[in-house]
Design an enzyme around this catalytic site. Sequence first.
Site, mmCIF file in Angstrom:
data_model
loop_
_atom_site.group_PDB
_atom_site.id
_atom_site.type_symbol
_atom_site.label_atom_id
_atom_site.label_comp_id
_atom_site.label_asym_id
_atom_site.label_seq_id
_atom_site.Cartn_x
_atom_site.Cartn_y
_atom_site.Cartn_z
ATOM 1 N N GLU A 70 -34.138 14.587 51.580
ATOM 2 C CA GLU A 70 -34.653 14.704 52.990
ATOM 3 C C GLU A 70 -33.662 15.773 53.714
ATOM 4 O OE1 GLU A 70 -36.532 10.356 53.986
ATOM 5 O OE2 GLU A 70 -34.394 10.554 54.089
ATOM 6 N N CYS A 85 -29.539 19.152 59.258
ATOM 7 C CA CYS A 85 -28.796 18.488 58.262
ATOM 8 C C CYS A 85 -29.422 18.527 56.866
ATOM 9 C CB CYS A 85 -28.775 16.908 58.920
ATOM 10 S SG CYS A 85 -27.630 15.653 57.957
ATOM 11 N N CYS A 117 -26.076 9.535 45.089
ATOM 12 C CA CYS A 117 -24.527 9.774 45.432
ATOM 13 C C CYS A 117 -24.127 8.843 44.403
ATOM 14 C CB CYS A 117 -24.434 9.926 46.660
ATOM 15 S SG CYS A 117 -22.452 10.297 46.824
ATOM 16 N N CYS A 165 -20.159 4.380 48.527
ATOM 17 C CA CYS A 165 -19.631 3.785 49.578
ATOM 18 C C CYS A 165 -20.422 2.614 50.267
ATOM 19 C CB CYS A 165 -19.546 4.802 50.898
ATOM 20 S SG CYS A 165 -18.613 6.227 50.475
ATOM 21 N N CYS A 197 -23.481 2.799 52.711
ATOM 22 C CA CYS A 197 -24.301 3.932 52.942
ATOM 23 C C CYS A 197 -25.384 3.766 51.794
ATOM 24 C CB CYS A 197 -23.584 5.137 52.360
ATOM 25 S SG CYS A 197 -24.345 6.766 51.813
ATOM 26 N N GLY A 228 -25.901 12.810 49.352
ATOM 27 C CA GLY A 228 -25.002 13.391 48.643
ATOM 28 C C GLY A 228 -23.652 13.736 48.945
ATOM 29 N N GLU A 229 -22.916 13.826 48.003
ATOM 30 C CA GLU A 229 -21.481 14.264 48.271
ATOM 31 C C GLU A 229 -21.501 16.022 48.157
ATOM 32 O OE1 GLU A 229 -18.516 13.556 49.785
ATOM 33 O OE2 GLU A 229 -17.925 15.496 49.097
ATOM 34 N N SER A 277 -19.199 17.976 55.180
ATOM 35 C CA SER A 277 -18.746 16.693 55.287
ATOM 36 C C SER A 277 -18.477 16.138 54.020
ATOM 37 C CB SER A 277 -19.898 15.705 56.074
ATOM 38 O OG SER A 277 -19.448 14.442 55.999
ATOM 39 N N SER A 279 -14.952 11.908 55.840
ATOM 40 C CA SER A 279 -15.623 10.632 56.167
ATOM 41 C C SER A 279 -14.222 9.556 56.038
ATOM 42 C CB SER A 279 -16.529 10.398 55.335
ATOM 43 O OG SER A 279 -17.522 10.935 55.807
ATOM 44 N N LEU A 280 -13.617 9.282 57.181
ATOM 45 C CA LEU A 280 -12.441 8.497 57.224
ATOM 46 C C LEU A 280 -12.682 6.946 57.126
ATOM 47 C CD1 LEU A 280 -9.376 8.861 57.061
ATOM 48 C CD2 LEU A 280 -9.421 8.763 59.767
ATOM 49 N N HIS A 281 -13.306 6.505 58.014
ATOM 50 C CA HIS A 281 -13.925 5.005 58.177
ATOM 51 C C HIS A 281 -12.964 3.966 57.786
ATOM 52 C CE1 HIS A 281 -17.548 7.307 57.841
ATOM 53 N NE2 HIS A 281 -17.356 7.595 56.590
ATOM 54 N N ASN A 339 -25.603 2.670 61.119
ATOM 55 C CA ASN A 339 -27.092 2.464 61.115
ATOM 56 C C ASN A 339 -27.426 1.474 59.743
ATOM 57 O OD1 ASN A 339 -27.893 4.459 63.027
ATOM 58 N ND2 ASN A 339 -26.880 5.879 61.903
ATOM 59 N N CYS A 397 -28.052 9.046 60.457
ATOM 60 C CA CYS A 397 -26.894 9.180 59.346
ATOM 61 C C CYS A 397 -26.994 7.979 58.527
ATOM 62 C CB CYS A 397 -25.517 8.893 59.993
ATOM 63 S SG CYS A 397 -25.022 10.388 60.848
HETATM 64 N N1 SAH Z 1 -21.191 12.251 51.217
HETATM 65 C C1 SAH Z 1 -20.610 13.056 52.301
HETATM 66 C C2 SAH Z 1 -21.691 13.348 53.296
HETATM 67 C C3 SAH Z 1 -22.907 12.647 53.506
HETATM 68 S S1 SAH Z 1 -22.944 11.184 54.437
HETATM 69 C C4 SAH Z 1 -19.725 12.028 53.350
HETATM 70 O O1 SAH Z 1 -19.709 11.051 52.818
HETATM 71 O O2 SAH Z 1 -19.169 12.812 54.124
HETATM 72 C C5 SAH Z 1 -22.848 11.821 56.307
HETATM 73 C C6 SAH Z 1 -21.835 10.746 56.971
HETATM 74 O O3 SAH Z 1 -22.863 9.583 57.187
HETATM 75 C C7 SAH Z 1 -20.639 10.415 56.591
HETATM 76 O O4 SAH Z 1 -19.567 10.271 57.381
HETATM 77 C C8 SAH Z 1 -21.225 8.976 55.876
HETATM 78 O O5 SAH Z 1 -19.937 8.028 55.875
HETATM 79 C C9 SAH Z 1 -21.955 8.420 57.111
HETATM 80 N N2 SAH Z 1 -22.835 7.397 56.981
HETATM 81 C C10 SAH Z 1 -23.170 6.693 55.510
HETATM 82 N N3 SAH Z 1 -23.879 5.780 55.753
HETATM 83 C C11 SAH Z 1 -23.946 5.431 57.200
HETATM 84 C C12 SAH Z 1 -24.560 4.284 57.972
HETATM 85 N N4 SAH Z 1 -25.160 3.234 57.319
HETATM 86 N N5 SAH Z 1 -24.304 4.438 59.225
HETATM 87 C C13 SAH Z 1 -23.747 5.376 59.688
HETATM 88 N N6 SAH Z 1 -23.112 6.407 59.169
HETATM 89 C C14 SAH Z 1 -23.350 6.408 57.929
HETATM 90 FE FE1 SF4 Z 2 -21.938 9.285 48.870
HETATM 91 FE FE2 SF4 Z 2 -21.207 10.121 51.487
HETATM 92 FE FE3 SF4 Z 2 -22.901 8.173 50.908
HETATM 93 FE FE4 SF4 Z 2 -20.198 8.031 50.389
HETATM 94 S S1 SF4 Z 2 -21.119 8.165 52.396
HETATM 95 S S2 SF4 Z 2 -22.010 7.085 49.285
HETATM 96 S S3 SF4 Z 2 -19.794 9.803 49.793
HETATM 97 S S4 SF4 Z 2 -23.148 10.325 50.553
#
Ligand code: SAH
Ligand code: SF4
Length: 381
Positions: A94, A107, A114, A118, A121, A173-174, A205, A227-229, A304, A347
């Site tokens: 997408e 985007c 991926c 995480c 995600c 994806g990463e 990212s 992506s710190l979190h 989300n 996201c």
């Molecule tokens: N793989 C890369 C880029 C894609 S994800 C990364 O992890 O940075 C883009 C952003 O969306 C990242 O910060 C990711 O942590 C965040 N993200 C993933 N799942 C999410 C969700 N369910 N709700 C909100 N943000 C999310």
């Molecule tokens: Fe992959 Fe980014 Fe999702 Fe983590 S947040 S699983 S690195 S796409």
Amino acid sequence: MVNLLDFDADGLAAWFAQRGEKPFRARQVLRWMHRFGEDSFERMTDVAKSLRAKLAHEAEIRGPVPVRDSIAADGTRKWLLDVDNGRNEGNAVEAVFIPEANRGTLCISTQVGCALDCSFCSTGKQGFNRNLSTAEIIGQLWHANRALGAVKTPGVADEGERVISNVVLMGMGEPLANFDNVVAALKLMLDDNAYGLSRRRVTVSTSGIVPAMDRLRDTVPVALAVSLHAPTDALRDQLVPINQKYPLKDLMAACRRYLEKAPRDFVTFEYVMLEGVNDSDADARALLSLVRDVPCKFNLIPFNPFPQSGYRRSSVERVRRFQEILMAANIVSTVRKTRGEDIDAACGQLAGQVKDKSRRTAVPLHRVAPLSRARTQEIRR
Ligand code: SAH
Ligand code: SF4
């Protein structure tokens, strides 16, 4: 047959050189493909006829095939793009266009699925299928430009604002786990004969693959989002498992090194707000000491949800309080607006269609959005 969308400028020049063609011919073709969105050699009118015939014989310009095109009530537009050229497996990814008053952001995705898994995600939950090729990555921009009527016209001077002014690699994806193909696509985004975007307007990212952050810095240092979190290794090990390999101390050091060459003087930390998991006042204060030596901004992302995620979104008040703590320490912090929710374009909701995907099926069209709120159309192949 070779797909010329797979080459960056140097790669295309080398391919032309192997055929005894001059570098300026490669530049001409590059402009036709990317600036003018052309996919027919025949229409490249200033390229010698004999060369056009030769190219048509040996090569093609093949963008991804759209299988669905959805427009949300807020104008966010999402394309589901087939990246297997009609093969039976039917992989799709997408790309999302987010129009705002002063910019238009695309985007894009870099992998099908991926591997980094995480915990919050939906892309990660699908597992890894494969890397996208350079053609498939840049093809998303190529396609969106055409679909939005944003391609340039040969011989006509640039007129005003760009429709797609910013590109973020924040889809599926990463990016740094598909390094070479992503770098070639980034070079095309920056190339004046292609998309001519400035490094500040292209953002990668990453979940924090430290060695690849250093390589990106040394090849195409575009803007960086990390992506710190989580403020501690104990929590981040659970949420972002790659942290077990590259813990926070190494990640912060990599951010500082990146800033030596970055186009902006800060790193953006993305922080998904998960109720009761990482959103307390104490978490915010722990973040302050973690990032003490890293010039940064924070982008707080309301979680989300997706089916069976097991997480809940933090309340608006909680997010505001968290933001206040960061702001009180002079760290600019924004809360990401959730866009395109009614078409599952927010996201972390990008699901695409992954071969053998077991946990989630593509959203059927009738469930995408109530018709009064969104316009959805399926493009039939
Ligand atoms: N793989 C890369 C880029 C894609 S994800 C990364 O992890 O940075 C883009 C952003 O969306 C990242 O910060 C990711 O942590 C965040 N993200 C993933 N799942 C999410 C969700 N369910 N709700 C909100 N943000 C999310
Ligand atoms: Fe992959 Fe980014 Fe999702 Fe983590 S947040 S699983 S690195 S796409």
